[in-house]
Design an enzyme around this catalytic site. Sequence first.
Site, PDB file in Angstrom:
ATOM      1  N   ASP A 188       0.939  -1.302   0.049  1.00  0.00           N
ATOM      2  CA  ASP A 188      -0.190  -0.045  -0.042  1.00  0.00           C
ATOM      3  C   ASP A 188       0.926   1.258   0.030  1.00  0.00           C
ATOM      4  OD1 ASP A 188      -1.658   2.121   1.107  1.00  0.00           O
ATOM      5  OD2 ASP A 188      -3.043   0.529   1.004  1.00  0.00           O
ATOM      6  N   GLY A 192     -15.285   3.736   3.251  1.00  0.00           N
ATOM      7  CA  GLY A 192     -14.036   4.204   3.166  1.00  0.00           C
ATOM      8  C   GLY A 192     -13.198   3.677   1.977  1.00  0.00           C
ATOM      9  N   HIS A 228     -10.691  -5.345  -3.139  1.00  0.00           N
ATOM     10  CA  HIS A 228      -9.032  -5.180  -2.606  1.00  0.00           C
ATOM     11  C   HIS A 228      -9.209  -5.724  -1.225  1.00  0.00           C
ATOM     12  CE1 HIS A 228      -9.851  -1.051  -2.264  1.00  0.00           C
ATOM     13  NE2 HIS A 228      -8.819  -0.955  -1.488  1.00  0.00           N
TER      14      HIS A 228
END
Length: 119
Positions: free
Chosen positions: A36, A98, A105
């Site tokens: 990330d 969110g 994912h």
Amino acid sequence: MAAGEPDTECLFCKIVAGDVPATVVRETKDVIAFADINPQAPVHILVIPRAHYANAGELGAVAPELAGTLLAEAAAVAAEQDLDGGYRLVFNTGAGAGQTVFHVHAHLLGGRGLTWPPG
């Protein structure tokens, strides 16, 4: 666009296609896992199917076998990252939860104590 078909506007589809760089830690014919860019834990890896599904609900409804593969690959990444003490998998589904990239994912989080509830 049908579920499972690439979305030319999707950031994660662009990563799958190799058009956008990512720090890939694991890939198979069905799944790719990469770091990330805004980590929330010492280990924060995104695990995605190569095929485009908008969210976890769509993936589970349309391609349950692939959903299982995604979970198995997330566990394999956790093992490779030495997360023997535990890890968390998070699927944000919908903007209200969110989700900002609408390609399903799993956030694989670990490497520190994780409190509950998360937020």
